[in-house]
Design a protein around this motif. Structure first.
Motif, short mmCIF file in Angstrom:
data_model
loop_
_atom_site.label_atom_id
_atom_site.label_comp_id
_atom_site.label_asym_id
_atom_site.label_seq_id
_atom_site.Cartn_x
_atom_site.Cartn_y
_atom_site.Cartn_z
N VAL A 275 15.41 9.80 -7.58
CA VAL A 275 15.77 9.68 -6.15
C VAL A 275 14.56 9.97 -5.05
CG1 VAL A 275 17.44 10.49 -4.30
CG2 VAL A 275 18.18 10.46 -6.60
N TYR A 276 14.50 9.38 -4.03
CA TYR A 276 13.55 9.60 -2.97
C TYR A 276 14.36 9.54 -1.71
CZ TYR A 276 14.08 4.26 -2.16
OH TYR A 276 14.57 3.14 -1.96
N GLY A 277 13.60 10.25 -0.56
CA GLY A 277 14.09 10.24 0.72
C GLY A 277 14.60 11.60 0.78
N GLN A 278 14.65 12.06 2.29
CA GLN A 278 15.11 13.32 2.48
C GLN A 278 16.04 13.45 3.58
OE1 GLN A 278 14.04 15.36 5.49
NE2 GLN A 278 14.74 17.26 4.79
N GLN A 279 16.41 12.45 4.15
CA GLN A 279 17.38 12.22 5.33
C GLN A 279 18.40 11.32 5.11
OE1 GLN A 279 14.75 10.69 8.60
NE2 GLN A 279 14.23 12.92 9.29
N THR A 280 19.50 11.85 5.50
CA THR A 280 20.68 11.15 5.45
C THR A 280 21.54 11.01 7.05
OG1 THR A 280 22.24 12.92 5.03
CG2 THR A 280 21.18 12.03 2.99
N PRO A 281 22.41 10.34 7.11
CA PRO A 281 23.15 10.24 8.33
C PRO A 281 23.76 11.59 9.05
CG PRO A 281 23.80 8.11 7.20
CD PRO A 281 22.73 9.03 6.20
N GLN A 282 24.15 12.45 8.04
CA GLN A 282 24.57 13.68 8.21
C GLN A 282 23.38 14.98 8.52
OE1 GLN A 282 25.76 12.01 5.38
NE2 GLN A 282 27.26 11.04 6.66
N ASP B 129 17.30 5.49 -3.14
CA ASP B 129 17.39 6.07 -1.86
C ASP B 129 18.38 7.05 -1.78
OD1 ASP B 129 17.82 6.64 1.11
OD2 ASP B 129 16.10 5.52 1.28
N ILE B 130 18.13 8.30 -1.49
CA ILE B 130 19.05 9.55 -1.31
C ILE B 130 20.19 8.99 -0.45
CG2 ILE B 130 18.06 10.62 0.64
CD1 ILE B 130 18.76 13.28 -0.39
N ARG B 131 20.30 8.01 0.50
CA ARG B 131 21.34 7.73 1.09
C ARG B 131 22.18 6.72 -0.02
NH1 ARG B 131 18.10 4.68 5.93
NH2 ARG B 131 16.88 4.60 4.08
N ASP B 132 21.56 6.13 -0.68
CA ASP B 132 22.43 5.39 -1.76
C ASP B 132 23.10 6.32 -2.89
OD1 ASP B 132 21.68 3.03 -0.43
OD2 ASP B 132 19.86 2.72 -1.99
N THR B 133 22.32 7.39 -3.19
CA THR B 133 22.79 8.29 -3.87
C THR B 133 24.18 8.74 -3.67
OG1 THR B 133 20.81 8.98 -5.04
CG2 THR B 133 22.55 10.67 -5.29
N ILE B 134 24.14 9.38 -2.23
CA ILE B 134 25.59 10.08 -1.67
C ILE B 134 26.50 9.08 -1.68
CG2 ILE B 134 24.10 11.85 -0.69
CD1 ILE B 134 24.62 10.55 2.02
N GLU B 135 26.27 7.76 -1.25
CA GLU B 135 27.24 6.72 -1.32
C GLU B 135 27.89 6.53 -2.50
OE1 GLU B 135 29.57 3.69 0.40
OE2 GLU B 135 28.86 5.71 1.11
N CYS B 136 26.85 6.29 -3.65
CA CYS B 136 27.40 6.12 -5.09
C CYS B 136 28.38 7.15 -5.35
CB CYS B 136 26.24 6.25 -6.10
SG CYS B 136 25.10 4.64 -5.89
N ILE B 137 28.11 8.48 -5.04
CA ILE B 137 29.00 9.34 -5.20
C ILE B 137 30.37 9.36 -4.48
CG2 ILE B 137 29.45 12.15 -5.13
CD1 ILE B 137 27.18 11.32 -7.25
N LEU C 85 28.31 -0.91 -3.17
CA LEU C 85 27.14 -0.29 -2.66
C LEU C 85 26.01 -1.21 -1.90
CD1 LEU C 85 25.06 2.19 -2.73
CD2 LEU C 85 24.32 1.25 -4.98
N GLN C 86 25.64 -1.00 -0.98
CA GLN C 86 24.58 -2.05 -0.17
C GLN C 86 23.30 -1.18 -0.27
OE1 GLN C 86 25.24 -4.81 1.16
NE2 GLN C 86 27.34 -4.43 0.28
N PRO C 87 22.26 -1.40 -1.13
CA PRO C 87 21.33 -0.53 -1.27
C PRO C 87 20.02 -0.67 -0.11
CG PRO C 87 21.63 -1.98 -3.13
CD PRO C 87 22.50 -2.56 -2.21
N HIS C 88 19.40 0.18 -0.01
CA HIS C 88 18.16 0.49 0.75
C HIS C 88 17.10 0.17 -0.02
CE1 HIS C 88 20.97 3.03 2.88
NE2 HIS C 88 20.52 2.69 4.14
N LEU C 89 15.93 -0.32 0.54
CA LEU C 89 14.78 -0.56 -0.34
C LEU C 89 13.64 0.53 0.12
CD1 LEU C 89 14.61 -4.34 0.47
CD2 LEU C 89 15.36 -3.25 -1.38
N LEU C 90 12.84 0.73 -1.10
CA LEU C 90 11.85 1.71 -0.92
C LEU C 90 10.77 1.50 -0.05
CD1 LEU C 90 10.15 4.20 -1.98
CD2 LEU C 90 9.22 2.79 -3.75
#
Length: 385
Positions: free
Chosen positions: A211-218, A266-274, A343-348
């Motif tokens: 998982v990469y990234g540090q920011q989410t919409p929340q 992406d971390i945003r995809d991780t939380i959406e997968c959950i 799921l709608q993935p983000h790109l690295l």
């Protein structure tokens, strides 16, 4: 839905809890704060400052109006686990509460034993609590793509159709983990599949890539809601290390040839997968497996991507690989289940430019350069003579 997030103070657990709360679920978090203790043990810290859990929970209530319930305790304490499940009455449990670093598990005998005991026993306690209190609870467990290793065949989503001596069967995909940490996750998967088969548990096993990234919409709604950014050689990811080295003008340190290939998301995809897994639960008695990744790159390709997207000169150096792993290998992973749920993935490449380089630039004065270099080798925990 009532959702309990275990390991809810961690890198992924905290933003997952926020995402579920923001999606209308009544959410609680549980943590024993061991992850913060590993930082103290290793003398490192998150690149981005993070608040304590009480401050985070209060900040979320302030900015969203939503309340997250917080529990402090250890999954290895069975009485505590039973009490929380009875008190909160979750309909789904998201399980992040394990020691998650392969290098940490390979430091020495003590760290290997701790990792397996903490992870396997904690999960067994949770299984029994669910089975005895409410077996209809849907357990969403964070596994890892590292359970599979790097086999010379396609990696299916958890299960494999096998024909042998004229007979056919469906069985769990063979595992070839690369560390004592990854082995602990394999044990979890086998224990949970057994619980589904004999007790009728509902389990979704998410075999997650890097998982990469540090920011989410929340988390971007208030600095107090920030999650971790790990970059050290024990808990950090290769991508985080490369991004920091690029920003600081340091050479990108590739282990070996860089031919090792891994799945990323992406971390945003991780939380959406959950969220998708929670809202679309497994059936009674079903051990459902999703491979949770959106792209795959070799380490050398990650270094090249960082160099190509960073607005400045970047040098790449190769270090002796401290791990025992194949330098070049076949890697083809099936990962259609979560995409099928929406799921709608983000790109690295986009995330590097949009957030990762700016985050590191903002906090570059907090970087401990010594923490970027490997200090754990896969044979270093062995004593000879």
């Amino acid at each position: 839905m009532r959702v309990l997030v275990l390991g809810g103070d961690g890198y992924l657990g905290w933003p997952t809890a926020l995402h579920l709360s923001d999606s209308g679920h009544q959410t609680a978090v549980l943590d024993n704060f061991a992850r913060r203790g590993y930082d103290r043990e290793l003398g490192v810290d998150s690149l981005v400052p993070i608040e304590d859990l009480d401050t985070r929970v209060a900040a979320w209530h302030e900015v969203s109006g939503q309340q997250i319930t917080a529990y402090s305790g250890d999954l290895c304490d069975a009485d505590f686990v039973y009490r929380v499940v009875r008190e909160f009455r979750p309909e789904a449990i998201v399980h992040f509460a394990e020691q998650r670093a392969a290098p940490y598990s390979m430091i020495d005998r003590q760290h290997a034993v701790y990792t397996q005991q903490n992870n396997v026993i904690g999960t067994l306690n949770l299984m029994y609590a669910v089975a005895e209190i409410d077996p209809d609870i849907h357990l969403v467990k964070l596994g890892t793509m590292g359970e599979y290793g790097t086999p010379n065949i396609d990696i299916e989503e958890g299960w494999l159709e096998v024909e042998h001596n004229g007979r056919k069967d469906r069985m769990l995909y063979p595992k070839k983990p690369g560390s004592f940490y990854h082995l602990s996750k394999v044990h979890d998967s086998h224990n949970l599949e057994f619980g589904c088969r004999v007790w009728g548990l509902r389990v979704t096993d998410l075999n997650q890539g890097v998982v990469y990234g540090q920011q989410t919409p929340q988390t971007i709604r208030d600095p107090r809601l920030a999650t971790r950014f790990d970059y050290d050689a024990v808990f950090g990811t290769v991508l985080n290390r490369f991004v920091i080295q690029a920003v600081l003008g340091e050479p990108l340190t590739v282990y070996g040839t860089g031919g090792q290939t891994r799945g990323l998301l992406d971390i945003r995809d991780t939380i959406e997968c959950i969220r998708l897994a929670v809202e679309n639960p497994a059936e009674v008695g079903e051990f459902r497996v999703f491979n949770q990744m959106t792209e795959s790159f070799s380490v050398a390709e990650i270094a090249e991507l960082v160099a190509d997207t960073f607005p400045g000169p970047v040098q790449v150096d190769h270090l002796e690989n401290p791990r025992v792993e194949q330098p070049e290998h076949y890697y083809n992973v099936k990962h259609t289940g979560l995409v099928g749920l929406g799921l709608q993935p983000h790109l690295l490449s986009d995330t590097l430019i949009e957030s990762m380089f700016p985050i590191v630039a903002e906090h570059k004065d907090r970087v401990n350069l010594g923490a970027l270099l490997p200090t754990v080798t896969w044979r270093g925990g062995l004593k000879t003579g």
